[in-house]
Motif scaffolding. Structure first.
Motif, PDB file in Angstrom:
ATOM      1  N   SER A   1       3.603  -3.196  12.235  1.00 23.45           N
ATOM      2  CA  SER A   1       4.865  -2.480  12.243  1.00 23.45           C
ATOM      3  C   SER A   1       4.369  -1.029  11.641  1.00 23.45           C
ATOM      4  O   SER A   1       3.657  -0.814  10.830  1.00 23.45           O
TER       5      SER A   1
ATOM      6  N   TYR B   1      16.376  -2.803  13.697  1.00 22.55           N
ATOM      7  CA  TYR B   1      14.954  -3.592  13.391  1.00 22.55           C
ATOM      8  C   TYR B   1      14.531  -4.290  14.750  1.00 22.55           C
ATOM      9  O   TYR B   1      15.226  -4.913  15.305  1.00 22.55           O
TER      10      TYR B   1
ATOM     11  N   VAL C   1       7.840  -0.421   7.363  1.00 25.14           N
ATOM     12  CA  VAL C   1       8.411  -1.978   6.799  1.00 25.14           C
ATOM     13  C   VAL C   1       9.518  -1.584   5.880  1.00 25.14           C
ATOM     14  O   VAL C   1       9.054  -0.908   4.786  1.00 25.14           O
TER      15      VAL C   1
ATOM     16  N   THR D   1       4.440  -8.021   3.243  1.00 22.63           N
ATOM     17  CA  THR D   1       4.521  -6.793   3.570  1.00 22.63           C
ATOM     18  C   THR D   1       2.998  -6.285   3.696  1.00 22.63           C
ATOM     19  O   THR D   1       2.718  -5.522   4.818  1.00 22.63           O
TER      20      THR D   1
ATOM     21  N   GLU E   1      11.811  -7.044   5.889  1.00 22.46           N
ATOM     22  CA  GLU E   1      11.392  -8.261   5.275  1.00 22.46           C
ATOM     23  C   GLU E   1      12.614  -8.351   4.003  1.00 22.46           C
ATOM     24  O   GLU E   1      12.584  -7.568   3.011  1.00 22.46           O
TER      25      GLU E   1
ATOM     26  N   ARG F   1       9.853  -1.021  13.617  1.00 25.40           N
ATOM     27  CA  ARG F   1      10.283  -1.035  12.281  1.00 25.40           C
ATOM     28  C   ARG F   1      10.616  -2.624  12.045  1.00 25.40           C
ATOM     29  O   ARG F   1      11.309  -3.304  12.660  1.00 25.40           O
ATOM     30  N   THR F   2      10.347  -3.132  10.887  1.00 30.61           N
ATOM     31  CA  THR F   2      10.541  -4.503  10.182  1.00 30.61           C
ATOM     32  C   THR F   2      11.155  -4.530   9.176  1.00 30.61           C
ATOM     33  O   THR F   2      11.264  -3.507   8.162  1.00 30.61           O
TER      34      THR F   2
ATOM     35  N   LEU G   1       2.674  -7.536   7.458  1.00 35.13           N
ATOM     36  CA  LEU G   1       3.949  -6.721   8.444  1.00 35.13           C
ATOM     37  C   LEU G   1       3.404  -5.385   8.603  1.00 35.13           C
ATOM     38  O   LEU G   1       3.731  -4.702   9.482  1.00 35.13           O
ATOM     39  N   VAL G   2       2.896  -4.587   7.550  1.00 41.36           N
ATOM     40  CA  VAL G   2       2.351  -3.146   7.748  1.00 41.36           C
ATOM     41  C   VAL G   2       1.349  -3.087   8.751  1.00 41.36           C
ATOM     42  O   VAL G   2       1.081  -2.091   9.486  1.00 41.36           O
TER      43      VAL G   2
END
Length: 270
Positions: free
Chosen positions: A110, A168, A113, A102, A93, A90-91, A106-107
């Motif tokens: 992770s 996170y 997000v 994202t 932003e 899990r992240t 990021l997706v």
């Protein structure tokens, strides 16, 4: 994204137009961050178009090189989706805007997000993006929420919509911290520190990544256009220490056009 501010200085003139020393003592200017006004920030960003051009201040072409540099930085922290790296759980932003980072980075690294973004129009489409979990339409200074509900996407419907105790593996903060005063920034980073997963429960170790413009002068600079501050590298180091975080890696973003502020990435751990 911002161009560097150009300032000129000179000696004062007397009332006859001749150069000379001022008779009155020159007062010290207020700290740049004391000029920040949240209402002015919200007014500015509410008028910005919800696209990459708007998010990057008229420099949409830098998005590719920016994301490439960020991805390479995460690889050095052991985070990625290729062999030998770790895709994290899990992240978060902060200051996500339309979700350029994202969706573009990021997706991919992770499972889920969550995002924090005060301008609701920016996150309307983001809520339909697979891999995006909770969306908190609030300022960083207000996060985490305590009782007010946030948006929860379909794939994350089982979670509590206002859970401040979520943990996170990574918190990504880019081009958003200039909207906080020094005091707000330290308090926010401490809250981020408190919601990182335990180092013993995560591989690689959890981290906060800050990616921000650096002032090239010897002092922070206030921008009244969006009511934000561009901080020096030295100021960021001091604020990170005050927040109880260790700087474990830092790099400049390469490949940006001349005339823009230098952009530096910082990896922080507890």
């Amino acid at each position: 994204m911002k161009e560097q501010q150009q300032t000129e200085g000179g000696e004062g003139e007397n009332e006859d137009g001749e150069e000379g020393e001022w008779e009155d003592e020159v007062q010290e200017p207020p700290p740049p961050d004391s000029l920040i006004r949240t209402e002015n920030q919200l007014s500015y960003w509410s008028g910005i178009s919800a696209d990459v051009n708007g998010m990057l201040g008229g420099f949409p072409s830098i998005s590719t090189v920016d994301l490439r540099g960020s991805r390479a930085f995460l690889v050095k922290l052991g985070i990625g989706k290729t062999k030998g790296l770790h895709k994290i759980e899990r992240t978060l932003e902060g200051g996500a805007g339309i979700g350029r980072i994202t969706k573009g980075l990021l997706v991919d690294i992770s499972q889920t997000v969550d995002v924090v973004e005060p301008i609701a129009k920016f996150t309307e489409e983001l809520s339909q993006t697979p891999g995006v979990g909770q969306i908190h339409n609030m300022g960083l200074e207000e996060w985490p929420p305590s009782t007010s509900p946030s948006t929860t996407t379909d794939d994350d419907s089982s979670s509590s919509p206002s859970s401040p105790s979520r943990k996170y593996n990574l918190i990504w903060l880019q081009w958003c911290l200039g909207h906080l005063t020094d005091t707000q920034l330290v308090a926010f980073l401490r809250r981020c520190r408190d919601v990182l997963v335990s180092s013993s429960d995560s591989s690689p170790a959890p981290a906060i990544v800050v990616k921000e413009n650096n002032a090239t002068s010897d002092a922070d600079l206030f921008d009244d256009l969006d009511s934000s501050v561009t901080r020096t590298d030295e100021k960021y180091h001091a604020l990170f220490r005050e927040a109880g975080l260790r700087l474990v890696r830092t790099e400049l973003q390469n490949g940006l056009p001349k005339g823009l502020y230098p952009v530096r990435m910082y990896a922080l751990k507890v």
